[in-house]
Design a protein around this motif. Structure first.
Motif, short mmCIF file in Angstrom:
data_model
loop_
_atom_site.label_atom_id
_atom_site.label_comp_id
_atom_site.label_asym_id
_atom_site.label_seq_id
_atom_site.Cartn_x
_atom_site.Cartn_y
_atom_site.Cartn_z
N GLY A 99 -1.02 1.66 11.15
CA GLY A 99 -0.36 1.84 9.85
C GLY A 99 1.11 1.51 9.81
N LEU A 100 1.88 2.07 10.71
CA LEU A 100 3.32 1.86 10.64
C LEU A 100 3.71 0.43 10.99
CD1 LEU A 100 4.71 5.22 12.08
CD2 LEU A 100 4.15 4.60 9.73
N ALA A 101 2.82 -0.28 11.66
CA ALA A 101 3.07 -1.69 11.97
C ALA A 101 3.18 -2.54 10.71
CB ALA A 101 1.96 -2.22 12.88
N LEU A 102 2.65 -2.03 9.60
CA LEU A 102 2.66 -2.79 8.34
C LEU A 102 3.95 -2.61 7.54
CD1 LEU A 102 -0.99 -1.96 7.26
CD2 LEU A 102 -0.16 -4.03 8.40
N TRP A 103 4.70 -1.57 7.82
CA TRP A 103 5.89 -1.27 7.03
C TRP A 103 6.92 -2.40 7.02
CZ3 TRP A 103 7.63 4.44 6.54
CH2 TRP A 103 6.52 5.23 6.23
N PRO A 104 7.15 -3.11 8.12
CA PRO A 104 8.13 -4.20 8.06
C PRO A 104 7.79 -5.27 7.02
CG PRO A 104 7.74 -3.62 10.33
CD PRO A 104 6.72 -2.87 9.51
N LEU A 105 6.51 -5.42 6.67
CA LEU A 105 6.17 -6.39 5.63
C LEU A 105 6.76 -6.00 4.28
CD1 LEU A 105 2.44 -7.05 6.60
CD2 LEU A 105 4.43 -8.49 7.06
N SER A 106 6.83 -4.71 4.01
CA SER A 106 7.47 -4.26 2.77
C SER A 106 8.99 -4.28 2.89
CB SER A 106 7.00 -2.84 2.41
OG SER A 106 5.65 -2.87 2.02
N ILE A 107 9.48 -4.01 4.07
CA ILE A 107 10.94 -3.98 4.27
C ILE A 107 11.52 -5.40 4.22
CG2 ILE A 107 12.76 -3.47 5.95
CD1 ILE A 107 10.91 -1.10 6.90
N TRP A 108 10.95 -6.31 4.99
CA TRP A 108 11.54 -7.65 5.13
C TRP A 108 11.02 -8.66 4.14
CZ3 TRP A 108 15.87 -8.10 7.62
CH2 TRP A 108 16.18 -7.20 8.64
N TYR A 109 9.74 -8.56 3.75
CA TYR A 109 9.13 -9.58 2.90
C TYR A 109 8.84 -9.09 1.49
CZ TYR A 109 8.73 -11.94 7.34
OH TYR A 109 9.02 -12.51 8.55
N GLN A 110 9.33 -7.91 1.16
CA GLN A 110 9.21 -7.33 -0.17
C GLN A 110 7.76 -7.21 -0.65
OE1 GLN A 110 11.89 -9.41 -2.80
NE2 GLN A 110 13.65 -8.99 -1.50
N ARG A 111 6.86 -7.00 0.29
CA ARG A 111 5.48 -6.70 -0.09
C ARG A 111 5.52 -5.39 -0.85
NH1 ARG A 111 0.77 -5.52 4.30
NH2 ARG A 111 -0.79 -6.74 3.24
N LYS A 112 4.70 -5.25 -1.86
CA LYS A 112 4.71 -4.03 -2.65
C LYS A 112 4.40 -2.83 -1.75
CE LYS A 112 2.09 -4.37 -6.24
NZ LYS A 112 1.22 -4.72 -7.38
N TRP A 113 5.20 -1.76 -1.88
CA TRP A 113 4.98 -0.56 -1.08
C TRP A 113 3.61 0.05 -1.37
CZ3 TRP A 113 7.11 1.02 3.23
CH2 TRP A 113 8.38 0.55 3.57
N SER A 114 3.14 -0.10 -2.59
CA SER A 114 1.82 0.46 -2.92
C SER A 114 0.73 -0.23 -2.09
CB SER A 114 1.53 0.33 -4.41
OG SER A 114 1.56 -1.03 -4.82
N THR A 115 0.88 -1.52 -1.83
CA THR A 115 -0.08 -2.24 -0.99
C THR A 115 -0.02 -1.73 0.44
OG1 THR A 115 0.16 -4.22 -2.36
CG2 THR A 115 -0.73 -4.54 -0.15
N THR A 116 1.19 -1.55 0.94
CA THR A 116 1.36 -1.05 2.31
C THR A 116 0.82 0.37 2.44
OG1 THR A 116 3.28 -2.47 2.68
CG2 THR A 116 3.08 -0.53 4.08
N LEU A 117 1.06 1.21 1.46
CA LEU A 117 0.59 2.59 1.52
C LEU A 117 -0.94 2.67 1.41
CD1 LEU A 117 3.41 4.39 -0.47
CD2 LEU A 117 3.07 4.31 2.01
N ARG A 118 -1.54 1.79 0.60
CA ARG A 118 -3.01 1.75 0.56
C ARG A 118 -3.57 1.31 1.90
NH1 ARG A 118 -2.15 -0.21 -4.58
NH2 ARG A 118 -2.47 -2.37 -3.96
#
Length: 140
Positions: A99-118
């Protein structure tokens, strides 16, 4: 899609505007391109969805995650350790990996946080299943 097909873009990762070098990245010209936009990251995949290959890679990934969790658990929980202790340790380890491995995608690439949290909900489910199996099979 039809408009892009004629360019026959090879599969790979692309970013625009592409700086080309660290020196150019510091230039006013590059800053202007970024401010003007659009700024994007694009992954071009090959045609056809190779489901079998992707499942095999996913399975290998889960085995590697399990191996890391096992390595940690063996060094922290002695044989005969409680189900709860094994479940907690392996669950924490695998959740952070999935799970936490996905957080940089929202931090650096502005992936929607809702996508990362799902996706983190999926990670929680994977971690719960993995840790339950470890707890069940832990040497008594």
């Amino acid at each position: 899609m039809e408009a892009l097909r004629k360019f026959n873009i090879p599969k790979g990762d692309y970013i625009a505007p592409h700086p080309g070098s660290t020196e150019h990245m510091k230039s006013a010209e590059y800053d202007e391109k970024v401010k003007k936009g659009p700024v994007f990251s694009l992954t071009v995949m090959s045609g056809g969805f190779e489901m079998g290959k992707r499942f095999a890679q996913w399975f290998a990934y889960t085995v590697v995650m399990g191996a890391f969790a096992a390595f940690l658990a063996v060094h922290v929980v002695a044989p005969g350790g409680s189900f709860r202790r094994v479940f907690y340790l392996v669950g924490l380890t695998t959740f952070t990996s999935y799970g936490l491995a996905l957080w940089p995608l929202s931090i650096w690439y502005q992936r929607k946080w809702s996508t990362t949290l799902r996706a983190n909900l999926d990670a929680l489910i994977f971690a719960a299943v993995t840790s339950a199996i470890f707890g069940w099979l832990w040497p008594r």
